[in-house]
Scaffold this motif. Structure first.
Motif, PDB file in Angstrom:
ATOM      1  N   LYS A 103      -1.285   8.317 -10.225  1.00 40.91           N
ATOM      2  CA  LYS A 103      -2.094   7.173 -10.671  1.00 40.91           C
ATOM      3  C   LYS A 103      -2.546   6.381  -9.443  1.00 40.91           C
ATOM      4  N   ALA A 104      -3.803   6.532  -9.075  1.00 38.73           N
ATOM      5  CA  ALA A 104      -4.312   5.924  -7.846  1.00 38.73           C
ATOM      6  C   ALA A 104      -5.051   4.615  -8.065  1.00 38.73           C
ATOM      7  N   GLU A 105      -5.286   4.220  -9.312  1.00 36.76           N
ATOM      8  CA  GLU A 105      -6.140   3.065  -9.583  1.00 36.76           C
ATOM      9  C   GLU A 105      -5.380   1.837 -10.081  1.00 36.76           C
ATOM     10  N   THR A 106      -4.051   1.848 -10.055  1.00 35.95           N
ATOM     11  CA  THR A 106      -3.303   0.660 -10.453  1.00 35.95           C
ATOM     12  C   THR A 106      -3.367  -0.367  -9.326  1.00 35.95           C
ATOM     13  N   VAL A 107      -3.057  -1.604  -9.650  1.00 37.02           N
ATOM     14  CA  VAL A 107      -3.089  -2.656  -8.631  1.00 37.02           C
ATOM     15  C   VAL A 107      -2.161  -2.302  -7.474  1.00 37.02           C
ATOM     16  N   GLY A 108      -0.946  -1.903  -7.781  1.00 32.39           N
ATOM     17  CA  GLY A 108       0.013  -1.552  -6.731  1.00 32.39           C
ATOM     18  C   GLY A 108      -0.431  -0.367  -5.900  1.00 32.39           C
ATOM     19  N   ALA A 109      -0.961   0.655  -6.542  1.00 29.96           N
ATOM     20  CA  ALA A 109      -1.426   1.839  -5.816  1.00 29.96           C
ATOM     21  C   ALA A 109      -2.596   1.496  -4.902  1.00 29.96           C
ATOM     22  N   LEU A 110      -3.473   0.624  -5.365  1.00 31.13           N
ATOM     23  CA  LEU A 110      -4.603   0.210  -4.530  1.00 31.13           C
ATOM     24  C   LEU A 110      -4.128  -0.623  -3.339  1.00 31.13           C
ATOM     25  N   LEU A 111      -3.123  -1.458  -3.555  1.00 32.02           N
ATOM     26  CA  LEU A 111      -2.559  -2.216  -2.431  1.00 32.02           C
ATOM     27  C   LEU A 111      -1.968  -1.278  -1.381  1.00 32.02           C
ATOM     28  N   ILE A 112      -1.257  -0.271  -1.838  1.00 30.16           N
ATOM     29  CA  ILE A 112      -0.691   0.695  -0.895  1.00 30.16           C
ATOM     30  C   ILE A 112      -1.796   1.418  -0.147  1.00 30.16           C
ATOM     31  N   ALA A 113      -2.866   1.775  -0.833  1.00 25.56           N
ATOM     32  CA  ALA A 113      -3.979   2.453  -0.178  1.00 25.56           C
ATOM     33  C   ALA A 113      -4.597   1.567   0.905  1.00 25.56           C
ATOM     34  N   ILE A 114      -4.650   0.273   0.649  1.00 27.18           N
ATOM     35  CA  ILE A 114      -5.209  -0.657   1.631  1.00 27.18           C
ATOM     36  C   ILE A 114      -4.396  -0.631   2.926  1.00 27.18           C
ATOM     37  N   ALA A 115      -3.092  -0.554   2.800  1.00 26.98           N
ATOM     38  CA  ALA A 115      -2.222  -0.626   3.979  1.00 26.98           C
ATOM     39  C   ALA A 115      -1.460   0.666   4.234  1.00 26.98           C
ATOM     40  N   SER A 116      -1.991   1.782   3.796  1.00 25.43           N
ATOM     41  CA  SER A 116      -1.237   3.043   3.880  1.00 25.43           C
ATOM     42  C   SER A 116      -0.832   3.399   5.305  1.00 25.43           C
ATOM     43  N   THR A 117      -1.705   3.202   6.262  1.00 24.64           N
ATOM     44  CA  THR A 117      -1.370   3.530   7.652  1.00 24.64           C
ATOM     45  C   THR A 117      -0.241   2.640   8.143  1.00 24.64           C
ATOM     46  N   ARG A 118      -0.365   1.364   7.892  1.00 27.52           N
ATOM     47  CA  ARG A 118       0.657   0.414   8.330  1.00 27.52           C
ATOM     48  C   ARG A 118       2.002   0.696   7.664  1.00 27.52           C
ATOM     49  N   LEU A 119       1.977   0.984   6.370  1.00 26.89           N
ATOM     50  CA  LEU A 119       3.218   1.283   5.647  1.00 26.89           C
ATOM     51  C   LEU A 119       3.851   2.576   6.146  1.00 26.89           C
ATOM     52  N   THR A 120       3.041   3.574   6.411  1.00 33.11           N
ATOM     53  CA  THR A 120       3.554   4.849   6.919  1.00 33.11           C
ATOM     54  C   THR A 120       4.170   4.661   8.296  1.00 33.11           C
ATOM     55  N   GLU A 121       3.492   3.931   9.157  1.00 35.34           N
ATOM     56  CA  GLU A 121       4.008   3.685  10.506  1.00 35.34           C
ATOM     57  C   GLU A 121       5.303   2.888  10.477  1.00 35.34           C
ATOM     58  N   ALA A 122       5.501   2.092   9.422  1.00 34.48           N
ATOM     59  CA  ALA A 122       6.731   1.313   9.275  1.00 34.48           C
ATOM     60  C   ALA A 122       7.847   2.128   8.626  1.00 34.48           C
ATOM     61  N   GLY A 123       7.565   3.386   8.263  1.00 35.03           N
ATOM     62  CA  GLY A 123       8.608   4.266   7.752  1.00 35.03           C
ATOM     63  C   GLY A 123       8.591   4.549   6.269  1.00 35.03           C
ATOM     64  N   LEU A 124       7.614   4.019   5.546  1.00 39.96           N
ATOM     65  CA  LEU A 124       7.534   4.273   4.105  1.00 39.96           C
ATOM     66  C   LEU A 124       6.818   5.597   3.871  1.00 39.96           C
ATOM     67  N   ASP A 125       7.346   6.404   2.972  1.00 40.33           N
ATOM     68  CA  ASP A 125       6.739   7.695   2.647  1.00 40.33           C
ATOM     69  C   ASP A 125       5.662   7.482   1.591  1.00 40.33           C
ATOM     70  N   VAL A 126       4.408   7.496   2.028  1.00 42.65           N
ATOM     71  CA  VAL A 126       3.268   7.251   1.143  1.00 42.65           C
ATOM     72  C   VAL A 126       2.582   8.581   0.843  1.00 42.65           C
ATOM     73  N   PRO A 127       2.461   8.950  -0.439  1.00 43.48           N
ATOM     74  CA  PRO A 127       1.775  10.200  -0.784  1.00 43.48           C
ATOM     75  C   PRO A 127       0.264  10.067  -0.548  1.00 43.48           C
ATOM     76  N   LYS A 128      -0.203  10.662   0.513  1.00 41.77           N
ATOM     77  CA  LYS A 128      -1.606  10.516   0.932  1.00 41.77           C
ATOM     78  C   LYS A 128      -2.593  11.211  -0.002  1.00 41.77           C
ATOM     79  N   SER A 129      -2.156  12.213  -0.737  1.00 38.21           N
ATOM     80  CA  SER A 129      -3.083  12.998  -1.554  1.00 38.21           C
ATOM     81  C   SER A 129      -3.673  12.204  -2.720  1.00 38.21           C
ATOM     82  N   HIS A 130      -3.046  11.109  -3.098  1.00 44.63           N
ATOM     83  CA  HIS A 130      -3.532  10.347  -4.246  1.00 44.63           C
ATOM     84  C   HIS A 130      -4.151   9.006  -3.868  1.00 44.63           C
TER      85      HIS A 130
END
Length: 94
Positions: free
Chosen positions: A23-50
């Motif tokens: 589910k890529a269009e929820t508020v939370g998923a969109l927030l993660i997409a906004i900061a995906s690089t920053r979150l990944t660099e901080a150690g969070l495992d973000v599924p990039k395919s979605h």
């Protein structure tokens, strides 16, 4: 580090679960997409395919459809996202 204790976790953690469930269009998923690089660099495992493209625009459009105060809520969500990222980065730096 307990991610549930970080500020903004009430948006980010459900969004992460949404992404893992495709589910890529929820508020939370969109927030993660906004900061995906920053979150990944901080150690969070973000599924990039979605991750959604143009998440800022999609989030704002979604909020406009749902709320009268979209501008203020959008900024509040971005502030929560920034707080989560800062806390995650700080926790990983110590």
């Amino acid at each position: 580090m307990n991610l549930e204790e970080l500020p903004g976790a009430e948006f980010i953690l459900p969004g992460l679960e949404d992404l893992y469930n495709g589910k890529a269009e929820t508020v939370g998923a969109l927030l993660i997409a906004i900061a995906s690089t920053r979150l990944t660099e901080a150690g969070l495992d973000v599924p990039k395919s979605h991750l959604s493209s143009e998440p800022e625009l999609k989030l704002y459009a979604r909020l406009q459809d749902e709320r009268d105060d979209a501008y203020f809520y959008y900024n509040a969500l971005l502030s929560s996202l920034n707080s989560f990222c800062n806390a995650l980065e700080f926790g990983n730096a110590t």
